[in-house]
Write a protein that holds these residues in place. Sequence first.
Motif, PDB file in Angstrom:
ATOM      1  N   ARG A  67       0.829  -1.218   0.000  1.00 54.55           N
ATOM      2  CA  ARG A  67       0.000   0.000   0.000  1.00 54.55           C
ATOM      3  C   ARG A  67       0.860   1.264   0.000  1.00 54.55           C
ATOM      4  N   LEU A  68       1.914   1.260   0.818  1.00 51.01           N
ATOM      5  CA  LEU A  68       2.814   2.412   0.862  1.00 51.01           C
ATOM      6  C   LEU A  68       3.448   2.655  -0.502  1.00 51.01           C
ATOM      7  N   LEU A  69       3.986   1.618  -1.104  1.00 53.17           N
ATOM      8  CA  LEU A  69       4.658   1.761  -2.402  1.00 53.17           C
ATOM      9  C   LEU A  69       3.688   2.186  -3.499  1.00 53.17           C
ATOM     10  N   SER A  70       2.425   1.814  -3.372  1.00 57.46           N
ATOM     11  CA  SER A  70       1.446   2.184  -4.395  1.00 57.46           C
ATOM     12  C   SER A  70       1.144   3.683  -4.402  1.00 57.46           C
ATOM     13  N   LEU A  71       1.544   4.394  -3.368  1.00 60.24           N
ATOM     14  CA  LEU A  71       1.309   5.841  -3.291  1.00 60.24           C
ATOM     15  C   LEU A  71       2.277   6.647  -4.151  1.00 60.24           C
ATOM     16  N   PHE A  72       3.338   6.013  -4.626  1.00 56.48           N
ATOM     17  CA  PHE A  72       4.410   6.721  -5.328  1.00 56.48           C
ATOM     18  C   PHE A  72       4.585   6.208  -6.745  1.00 56.48           C
ATOM     19  N   SER A  73       5.106   7.086  -7.610  1.00 55.35           N
ATOM     20  CA  SER A  73       5.471   6.677  -8.971  1.00 55.35           C
ATOM     21  C   SER A  73       6.933   7.041  -9.209  1.00 55.35           C
ATOM     22  N   ARG A  74       7.487   6.553 -10.276  1.00 57.66           N
ATOM     23  CA  ARG A  74       8.912   6.748 -10.575  1.00 57.66           C
ATOM     24  C   ARG A  74       9.293   8.228 -10.690  1.00 57.66           C
ATOM     25  N   GLU A  75       8.389   9.078 -11.128  1.00 59.48           N
ATOM     26  CA  GLU A  75       8.686  10.494 -11.326  1.00 59.48           C
ATOM     27  C   GLU A  75       8.662  11.284 -10.014  1.00 59.48           C
TER      28      GLU A  75
ATOM     29  N   ARG B 279      15.287   3.959   2.193  1.00 54.84           N
ATOM     30  CA  ARG B 279      15.752   2.683   1.631  1.00 54.84           C
ATOM     31  C   ARG B 279      14.598   1.907   0.992  1.00 54.84           C
ATOM     32  N   LEU B 280      13.436   1.921   1.609  1.00 58.37           N
ATOM     33  CA  LEU B 280      12.279   1.235   1.036  1.00 58.37           C
ATOM     34  C   LEU B 280      11.876   1.825  -0.311  1.00 58.37           C
ATOM     35  N   LEU B 281      12.094   3.127  -0.482  1.00 58.90           N
ATOM     36  CA  LEU B 281      11.647   3.815  -1.689  1.00 58.90           C
ATOM     37  C   LEU B 281      12.723   4.010  -2.745  1.00 58.90           C
ATOM     38  N   TRP B 282      13.955   3.626  -2.501  1.00 60.38           N
ATOM     39  CA  TRP B 282      15.057   4.024  -3.377  1.00 60.38           C
ATOM     40  C   TRP B 282      14.935   3.541  -4.812  1.00 60.38           C
ATOM     41  N   ARG B 283      14.269   2.454  -5.069  1.00 64.34           N
ATOM     42  CA  ARG B 283      14.055   2.010  -6.464  1.00 64.34           C
ATOM     43  C   ARG B 283      12.686   2.394  -7.003  1.00 64.34           C
ATOM     44  N   LYS B 284      11.845   2.926  -6.149  1.00 64.06           N
ATOM     45  CA  LYS B 284      10.476   3.236  -6.544  1.00 64.06           C
ATOM     46  C   LYS B 284      10.325   4.665  -7.056  1.00 64.06           C
ATOM     47  N   ILE B 285      11.058   5.622  -6.481  1.00 64.32           N
ATOM     48  CA  ILE B 285      10.910   7.027  -6.873  1.00 64.32           C
ATOM     49  C   ILE B 285      12.256   7.593  -7.305  1.00 64.32           C
ATOM     50  N   SER B 286      12.219   8.741  -7.978  1.00 66.79           N
ATOM     51  CA  SER B 286      13.440   9.282  -8.578  1.00 66.79           C
ATOM     52  C   SER B 286      14.411   9.861  -7.556  1.00 66.79           C
ATOM     53  N   ASN B 287      13.923  10.453  -6.458  1.00 64.67           N
ATOM     54  CA  ASN B 287      14.840  11.071  -5.497  1.00 64.67           C
ATOM     55  C   ASN B 287      14.164  11.174  -4.138  1.00 64.67           C
ATOM     56  N   THR B 288      14.920  10.845  -3.106  1.00 65.38           N
ATOM     57  CA  THR B 288      14.454  11.012  -1.728  1.00 65.38           C
ATOM     58  C   THR B 288      15.554  11.698  -0.946  1.00 65.38           C
ATOM     59  N   SER B 289      15.204  12.775  -0.261  1.00 60.84           N
ATOM     60  CA  SER B 289      16.154  13.496   0.589  1.00 60.84           C
ATOM     61  C   SER B 289      15.607  13.542   2.006  1.00 60.84           C
ATOM     62  N   ILE B 290      16.534  13.661   2.958  1.00 60.47           N
ATOM     63  CA  ILE B 290      16.170  13.773   4.366  1.00 60.47           C
ATOM     64  C   ILE B 290      16.671  15.128   4.855  1.00 60.47           C
ATOM     65  N   ALA B 291      15.797  15.897   5.494  1.00 63.18           N
ATOM     66  CA  ALA B 291      16.179  17.200   6.047  1.00 63.18           C
ATOM     67  C   ALA B 291      15.719  17.274   7.492  1.00 63.18           C
ATOM     68  N   HIS B 292      16.437  18.070   8.277  1.00 62.85           N
ATOM     69  CA  HIS B 292      16.047  18.239   9.676  1.00 62.85           C
ATOM     70  C   HIS B 292      15.784  19.704   9.965  1.00 62.85           C
ATOM     71  N   VAL B 293      14.882  19.949  10.924  1.00 63.43           N
ATOM     72  CA  VAL B 293      14.482  21.315  11.255  1.00 63.43           C
ATOM     73  C   VAL B 293      15.142  21.828  12.525  1.00 63.43           C
ATOM     74  N   ASN B 294      15.771  20.963  13.271  1.00 63.26           N
ATOM     75  CA  ASN B 294      16.376  21.368  14.529  1.00 63.26           C
ATOM     76  C   ASN B 294      17.900  21.307  14.438  1.00 63.26           C
ATOM     77  N   VAL B 295      18.550  21.947  15.398  1.00 60.26           N
ATOM     78  CA  VAL B 295      20.006  21.895  15.490  1.00 60.26           C
ATOM     79  C   VAL B 295      20.382  20.567  16.140  1.00 60.26           C
ATOM     80  N   ILE B 296      21.313  19.882  15.534  1.00 60.07           N
ATOM     81  CA  ILE B 296      21.795  18.618  16.101  1.00 60.07           C
ATOM     82  C   ILE B 296      23.028  18.961  16.921  1.00 60.07           C
TER      83      ILE B 296
END
Length: 84
Positions: free
Chosen positions: A11-19, A41-58
């Motif tokens: 179900r999760l993967l069905s929400l996304f397309s390659r573009e 990691r779950l989406l790396w072959r399913k969609i064109s690009n995934t980035s991770i961003a954070h809003v707080n200071v680490i």
Amino acid sequence: MATSASERLRRLLSLFSREDRLMILINADPDAMASAMALKRLLWRKISNTSIAHVNVISRPDNQVEPFANCKGESPGIYTFCHN
């Protein structure tokens, strides 16, 4: 009847397309970082690009990382794991 893990993943993967491109925005702590990396990691072959961003200071030294090789020119605070 409970939904199986494989059905929930389907179900999760069905929400996304390659573009599609995805920005995972987190309030960075170890659990959020691990969850974001797992989703990426779950989406790396399913969609064109995934980035991770954070809003707080680490600020805790054990949560800080050296910057990754900037394979796509993202700005600081956005971590992209390159797949070859």
